[in-house]
Design a protein around this motif. Structure first.
Motif, short mmCIF file in Angstrom:
data_model
loop_
_atom_site.label_atom_id
_atom_site.label_comp_id
_atom_site.label_asym_id
_atom_site.label_seq_id
_atom_site.Cartn_x
_atom_site.Cartn_y
_atom_site.Cartn_z
N LEU A 210 51.10 31.84 38.09
CA LEU A 210 50.48 31.96 36.83
C LEU A 210 50.97 33.07 35.88
O LEU A 210 50.35 33.29 34.73
CB LEU A 210 48.81 31.84 37.18
CG LEU A 210 48.27 30.80 37.90
CD1 LEU A 210 46.74 31.12 37.96
CD2 LEU A 210 48.69 29.42 37.45
N SER A 212 50.97 36.49 36.66
CA SER A 212 50.37 37.48 37.21
C SER A 212 49.91 38.49 36.01
O SER A 212 50.17 39.77 35.96
CB SER A 212 51.32 38.34 38.01
OG SER A 212 50.87 38.21 39.49
N LYS A 262 45.87 33.51 42.34
CA LYS A 262 44.88 34.49 42.48
C LYS A 262 43.90 34.29 41.43
O LYS A 262 44.04 34.35 40.35
CB LYS A 262 45.40 35.97 42.56
CG LYS A 262 44.24 37.05 42.61
CD LYS A 262 43.82 37.37 41.05
CE LYS A 262 42.76 38.39 41.31
NZ LYS A 262 42.42 38.96 39.88
N SER A 263 42.73 34.09 42.10
CA SER A 263 41.54 34.38 41.21
C SER A 263 40.33 34.92 42.09
O SER A 263 40.33 34.87 43.09
CB SER A 263 41.17 32.95 40.34
OG SER A 263 40.03 33.12 39.55
N ARG A 268 37.48 29.12 37.94
CA ARG A 268 39.08 29.00 38.04
C ARG A 268 39.59 28.83 39.38
O ARG A 268 40.54 27.84 39.49
CB ARG A 268 39.63 30.49 37.65
CG ARG A 268 39.35 30.58 36.11
CD ARG A 268 40.06 32.09 35.72
NE ARG A 268 40.14 32.36 34.46
CZ ARG A 268 40.34 33.32 33.62
NH1 ARG A 268 40.57 34.57 34.67
NH2 ARG A 268 40.63 33.52 32.46
N GLN A 271 39.26 24.98 39.63
CA GLN A 271 40.19 24.34 38.74
C GLN A 271 41.60 24.39 39.34
O GLN A 271 42.33 23.44 39.46
CB GLN A 271 40.39 25.16 37.42
CG GLN A 271 41.18 24.72 36.10
CD GLN A 271 41.07 25.86 35.15
OE1 GLN A 271 42.32 26.45 34.87
NE2 GLN A 271 40.18 26.25 34.51
P1 A2P Z 1 41.11 35.95 37.56
O1 A2P Z 1 41.40 36.66 38.79
O2 A2P Z 1 40.31 37.15 36.78
O3 A2P Z 1 40.49 34.76 37.54
P2 A2P Z 1 48.79 35.09 39.83
O4 A2P Z 1 48.43 34.06 40.35
O5 A2P Z 1 50.05 34.54 38.90
O6 A2P Z 1 48.93 36.42 40.04
O7 A2P Z 1 47.82 35.18 38.46
C1 A2P Z 1 46.56 35.80 38.51
C2 A2P Z 1 46.02 35.82 37.00
O8 A2P Z 1 45.68 34.86 36.49
C3 A2P Z 1 44.66 36.80 37.22
O9 A2P Z 1 44.57 37.41 36.08
C4 A2P Z 1 43.63 35.67 37.26
O10 A2P Z 1 42.50 36.12 36.62
C5 A2P Z 1 44.30 34.61 36.21
N1 A2P Z 1 43.76 33.25 36.44
C6 A2P Z 1 43.79 32.71 38.00
N2 A2P Z 1 43.44 31.16 37.69
C7 A2P Z 1 43.41 31.13 36.36
C8 A2P Z 1 43.04 29.85 35.48
N3 A2P Z 1 42.79 28.69 36.13
N4 A2P Z 1 43.20 29.91 34.18
C9 A2P Z 1 43.59 31.32 33.68
N5 A2P Z 1 43.72 32.37 34.40
C10 A2P Z 1 43.51 32.19 35.70
#
Ligand code: A2P
Length: 318
Positions: A210, A212, A262-263, A268, A271
């Motif tokens: 996503l 990061s 990651k969330s 989320r 989702q």
């Molecule tokens: P959060 O943990 O506050 O939900 P990556 O997996 O690429 O490292 O991205 C992680 C980032 O994307 C985190 O900031 C996370 O926030 C956010 N994130 C995760 N899922 C979603 C989503 N479905 N929509 C928007 N942002 C998301």
């Protein structure tokens, strides 16, 4: 749940929960929620400095009958300070103790970068070990020994360039690498790497799927592009009645790569898990293919400061 198969037929759930940047204090609840809503794959690493909490959440979920250990896929990684062969098994055993499990499903060499034992993050030249002084193949043999000892079922690498992966495939004594976990998203599509891995029966995991956005500020460039609000992705989300995150994850899954978003927020996480139900068509894929710009959000420059024997050129072989 969609899953991908290792050479021996073991199946890995194609969508897992990432835990990098999940703060202690938040990750415990996130992992418990994730397991309750159906996640069956958790991606961990000791350098995320939250494995004890992840382990507590997993142990409690198993104890409560929410999930059986045999139905859960646990991945962790060997940190840069434990590449010396005699350090590998103790590092794995620490992770096993923290995650409260007898064995891992997958153990990966985290970076092709080595630090002296005990150094958490090398900053000075004397804290690094140049790779020629600590060849990856020696670390790999110690990883193979961990498989033989029954401490881990599958082994692989992360952040390996094609040249390094190819070299390891040629040198590996008993087990060829089974996974390369690399940064992958529409701005960094790495098609040649995917082709190589397919030809060599190596699975690929996409980290930072996503973009990061929650990386520490020191790891960000002032003019870096964002993924979740890219107009093409937003438009495709509207077309499919999905969210931008779901489009990005569906794109990764459609390329037969594992994705580990990651969330720490249940809405989320739910989702993201539901992205397995979003189907992109060939036109969508062609549109996304045009977004590639070879851009790394996690470019390894934090290993290349003054005095480091590592450079971006030696890490990525580019
Ligand atoms: P959060 O943990 O506050 O939900 P990556 O997996 O690429 O490292 O991205 C992680 C980032 O994307 C985190 O900031 C996370 O926030 C956010 N994130 C995760 N899922 C979603 C989503 N479905 N929509 C928007 N942002 C998301």
């Amino acid at each position: 749940m969609l899953s991908f198969s290792f050479r021996n037929g073991d199946r890995l759930p194609a969508l897992g929960l990432g835990t990098w940047k999940s703060a202690p204090g938040a990750v415990y609840a996130a992992v418990k929620e994730a397991l309750a809503m159906g996640y069956r794959h958790i991606d961990c690493a000791p350098i995320y400095q939250n494995e004890p909490e992840v382990g507590r959440a997993i142990a409690e979920a198993i104890e409560a009958g929410m999930v059986a250990r045999g139905d859960l896929w646990l991945t962790s990684k060997l940190w840069n300070n434990a590449h010396a062969p005699e350090q590998v098994r103790p590092a794995l055993e620490k992770t096993l103790a923290d995650l409260r499990t007898d064995s891992l499903d997958l153990y990966l060499i985290h970076w092709p970068v080595a630090f002296k034992p005990g150094v958490l993050f090398a900053r000075k030249s004397e804290e690094f070990v140049p790779l020629p002084d600590q060849p990856i193949i020696e670390t790999w043999k110690a990883m193979e020994a961990c498989v033989a000892a029954g401490l881990v079922r599958h082994i692989g690498v992360c952040n390996f360039s094609l040249a390094k992966l190819d070299a390891l495939c040629r040198q590996a004594a008993t087990i060829r690498p089974e996974m390369n976990q690399i940064e992958l998203h529409p701005y960094l599509q790495q098609r040649t790497m995917l082709d190589f891995c397919k030809e060599n029966d190596i699975l690929v995991t996409a980290f930072s799927p996503l973009g990061s956005g929650d990386r520490p500020a020191a790891m960000k460039k002032s003019d870096e592009p964002t993924l979740l609000d890219n107009p093409v992705i937003v438009q495709l989300a509207a077309k499919h009645g999905a969210t931008p995150a779901q489009v990005l994850l569906a794109w990764g899954l459609g390329r037969r790569t594992v994705v580990i978003p990651k969330s720490v927020h249940p809405d989320r996480m739910r989702q993201n898990l539901a992205a397995t139900g979003v189907q992109l068509d060939d036109r969508d894929r062609a549109t996304i293919a045009a977004l590639d710009r070879g851009f790394r959000f996690v470019d390894g420059s934090f290993f290349t400061g003054p005095g480091s024997p590592y450079t971006l050129a030696t890490i990525w072989d580019e």
